[in-house]
Design a protein around this motif. Structure first.
Motif, mmCIF file in Angstrom:
data_model
loop_
_atom_site.group_PDB
_atom_site.id
_atom_site.type_symbol
_atom_site.label_atom_id
_atom_site.label_comp_id
_atom_site.label_asym_id
_atom_site.label_seq_id
_atom_site.Cartn_x
_atom_site.Cartn_y
_atom_site.Cartn_z
ATOM 1 N N LEU A 276 62.831 43.128 -19.858
ATOM 2 C CA LEU A 276 62.738 43.652 -18.489
ATOM 3 C C LEU A 276 63.545 42.798 -17.523
ATOM 4 O O LEU A 276 64.170 43.315 -16.592
ATOM 5 N N GLY A 277 63.557 41.482 -17.744
ATOM 6 C CA GLY A 277 64.352 40.613 -16.893
ATOM 7 C C GLY A 277 65.833 40.946 -16.987
ATOM 8 O O GLY A 277 66.544 40.996 -15.973
ATOM 9 N N LYS A 278 66.315 41.171 -18.213
ATOM 10 C CA LYS A 278 67.725 41.529 -18.414
ATOM 11 C C LYS A 278 68.039 42.889 -17.802
ATOM 12 O O LYS A 278 69.103 43.091 -17.202
ATOM 13 N N LEU A 279 67.113 43.846 -17.971
ATOM 14 C CA LEU A 279 67.317 45.177 -17.403
ATOM 15 C C LEU A 279 67.419 45.110 -15.882
ATOM 16 O O LEU A 279 68.309 45.718 -15.275
ATOM 17 N N ARG A 280 66.502 44.376 -15.281
ATOM 18 C CA ARG A 280 66.535 44.262 -13.818
ATOM 19 C C ARG A 280 67.836 43.616 -13.346
ATOM 20 O O ARG A 280 68.408 44.008 -12.326
ATOM 21 N N PRO B 226 60.826 46.491 -6.178
ATOM 22 C CA PRO B 226 61.545 47.288 -7.181
ATOM 23 C C PRO B 226 61.948 48.669 -6.696
ATOM 24 O O PRO B 226 61.226 49.320 -5.947
ATOM 25 N N ARG B 227 63.123 49.081 -7.146
ATOM 26 C CA ARG B 227 63.581 50.458 -6.900
ATOM 27 C C ARG B 227 63.226 51.346 -8.089
ATOM 28 O O ARG B 227 62.854 52.507 -7.921
ATOM 29 N N TRP B 228 63.360 50.784 -9.311
ATOM 30 C CA TRP B 228 63.105 51.583 -10.519
ATOM 31 C C TRP B 228 62.026 51.014 -11.430
ATOM 32 O O TRP B 228 61.230 51.770 -11.969
ATOM 33 N N LEU B 229 62.020 49.707 -11.638
ATOM 34 C CA LEU B 229 61.142 49.111 -12.649
ATOM 35 C C LEU B 229 60.063 48.252 -11.989
ATOM 36 O O LEU B 229 60.331 47.149 -11.529
ATOM 37 N N LYS B 230 58.849 48.779 -11.971
ATOM 38 C CA LYS B 230 57.750 48.067 -11.330
ATOM 39 C C LYS B 230 56.819 47.462 -12.376
ATOM 40 O O LYS B 230 56.422 48.131 -13.330
ATOM 41 N N THR B 231 56.467 46.195 -12.181
ATOM 42 C CA THR B 231 55.511 45.524 -13.053
ATOM 43 C C THR B 231 54.098 45.742 -12.526
ATOM 44 O O THR B 231 53.840 45.562 -11.343
ATOM 45 N N GLU B 232 53.191 46.164 -13.419
ATOM 46 C CA GLU B 232 51.765 46.195 -13.111
ATOM 47 C C GLU B 232 51.187 44.975 -13.807
ATOM 48 O O GLU B 232 50.986 44.990 -15.025
ATOM 49 N N PRO B 233 50.942 43.874 -13.084
ATOM 50 C CA PRO B 233 50.640 42.573 -13.694
ATOM 51 C C PRO B 233 49.565 42.620 -14.775
ATOM 52 O O PRO B 233 48.471 43.137 -14.558
ATOM 53 N N GLY B 234 49.928 42.096 -15.929
ATOM 54 C CA GLY B 234 49.004 42.005 -17.043
ATOM 55 C C GLY B 234 48.720 43.301 -17.756
ATOM 56 O O GLY B 234 48.002 43.326 -18.762
ATOM 57 N N VAL B 235 49.265 44.415 -17.248
ATOM 58 C CA VAL B 235 48.954 45.723 -17.829
ATOM 59 C C VAL B 235 50.183 46.363 -18.455
ATOM 60 O O VAL B 235 50.203 46.719 -19.628
ATOM 61 N N TYR C 70 54.243 48.455 -17.290
ATOM 62 C CA TYR C 70 55.370 48.712 -16.395
ATOM 63 C C TYR C 70 55.417 50.191 -16.032
ATOM 64 O O TYR C 70 54.911 51.039 -16.756
ATOM 65 N N ARG C 71 56.092 50.461 -14.916
ATOM 66 C CA ARG C 71 56.171 51.828 -14.401
ATOM 67 C C ARG C 71 57.595 52.108 -13.937
ATOM 68 O O ARG C 71 58.200 51.302 -13.219
ATOM 69 N N PHE C 72 58.162 53.259 -14.349
ATOM 70 C CA PHE C 72 59.450 53.699 -13.828
ATOM 71 C C PHE C 72 59.199 54.497 -12.573
ATOM 72 O O PHE C 72 58.450 55.490 -12.585
ATOM 73 N N LEU C 73 59.821 54.079 -11.472
ATOM 74 C CA LEU C 73 59.610 54.731 -10.183
ATOM 75 C C LEU C 73 60.633 55.844 -9.979
ATOM 76 O O LEU C 73 61.835 55.571 -9.908
ATOM 77 N N LEU C 74 60.158 57.064 -9.884
ATOM 78 C CA LEU C 74 61.059 58.183 -9.593
ATOM 79 C C LEU C 74 61.466 58.143 -8.131
ATOM 80 O O LEU C 74 60.628 57.961 -7.248
ATOM 81 N N LEU D 114 70.538 46.182 -13.564
ATOM 82 C CA LEU D 114 70.360 47.265 -12.589
ATOM 83 C C LEU D 114 70.417 46.755 -11.148
ATOM 84 O O LEU D 114 70.447 47.559 -10.211
ATOM 85 N N GLY D 115 70.385 45.439 -10.987
ATOM 86 C CA GLY D 115 70.319 44.884 -9.642
ATOM 87 C C GLY D 115 68.988 45.208 -8.987
ATOM 88 O O GLY D 115 68.910 45.409 -7.774
ATOM 89 N N ASP D 116 67.937 45.268 -9.793
ATOM 90 C CA ASP D 116 66.613 45.657 -9.315
ATOM 91 C C ASP D 116 65.782 44.405 -9.044
ATOM 92 O O ASP D 116 65.667 43.533 -9.897
ATOM 93 N N ASP D 117 65.208 44.335 -7.858
ATOM 94 C CA ASP D 117 64.424 43.175 -7.444
ATOM 95 C C ASP D 117 62.965 43.365 -7.857
ATOM 96 O O ASP D 117 62.315 44.323 -7.430
#
Length: 234
Positions: A203-207, A217-226, A228-232, A210-213
């Motif tokens: 995920l770190g490499k993907l971000r 996040p614009r696309w890849l959101k972390t749900e801590p400990g659970v 990940y979610r792709f944001l449409l 993608l230039g995703d913070d």
């Protein structure tokens, strides 16, 4: 509100939560069905064909996990779990057993509405039993699953096989949380379900590509400990 408005079934034993959600959902234009027990909720789910179910984990007559399991035997309606339990294990169990999302009490109504819209949007976009269309394009990011090609602002990205596999799986479940264990099991294999550091690296490499913070996040959101979610994107 009209007959075509999405119908949301709320199954929660707390009167104040049912009232709070009833007012909030109706204000947003949803039709609302209310149940205070598992038995009542399952009966409404079977007879009223809701478009989405909000299910409390702690019901007086049956555990929410049991209700979810029974519901999943005959329906793929989106289910958003509610609970005062914030343990990661509870969230992972719910998601792995078929829940589409999980919100911990107390929660903000605006966050809940955003989660509902995302789940309902995915249903409208891709249909209940189908995967995401083979090509995703939001104007900046293009993911072509037929060509296995990813472009950012028109420039092809060079992704490793694992990076692409993680991105494609998150896209296929866009708008909902995918647990770490599910990603690891499907992409790395059953023997690697505890190797969460693999996912963090990918995920770190993907971000980075993608230039995703991660913090915004614009696309890849972390749900801590659970998971990940792709944001449409709208």
């Amino acid at each position: 509100m009209n007959a075509s408005s999405p119908r949301v079934l709320v199954i929660d034993d707390e009167v104040q939560i049912r009232r709070f959600l009833d007012i909030g959902l109706r204000a947003e234009g949803y039709q609302v069905l209310l149940a205070g027990t598992a038995v009542e909720g399952l009966a409404l789910a079977a007879t009223q064909s809701p478009d989405l179910v909000i299910l409390d984990l702690g019901l007086p007559d049956r555990e929410g996990h049991e209700v979810l399991a029974e519901l999943r035997q005959w329906s793929q309606v989106p289910v958003l779990m509610l609970s005062v339990r914030d343990a990661e294990s509870e969230k992972v169990r719910a998601l792995d057993n078929g829940a589409n999302d999980y919100v911990t009490k107390p929660f903000g109504i605006q966050e809940l509405m955003a989660r509902l819209r995302a789940l309902l949007r995915r249903q409208v976009t891709v249909g209940e039993s189908s995967d995401m269309p083979p090509r995703y394009d939001d104007g900046r990011l293009v993911i072509d699953q037929v060509r296995r090609e990813v472009l950012l602002d028109g420039t092809p990205l060079s992704l490793t096989r694992k990076e692409y596999a993680v991105l494609a799986m998150l896209l296929q479940h866009a708008g909902r949380v995918v647990s770490q264990q599910h990603l690891l099991r499907e992409i790395w294999g059953a023997s690697h379900v505890q190797d969460t550091h693999y996912l963090r690296i990918v995920l770190g490499k993907l971000r980075q590509k993608l230039g995703d913070d991660a913090a915004a996040p614009r696309w890849l959101k972390t749900e801590p400990g659970v998971g990940y979610r792709f944001l449409l994107q709208e």
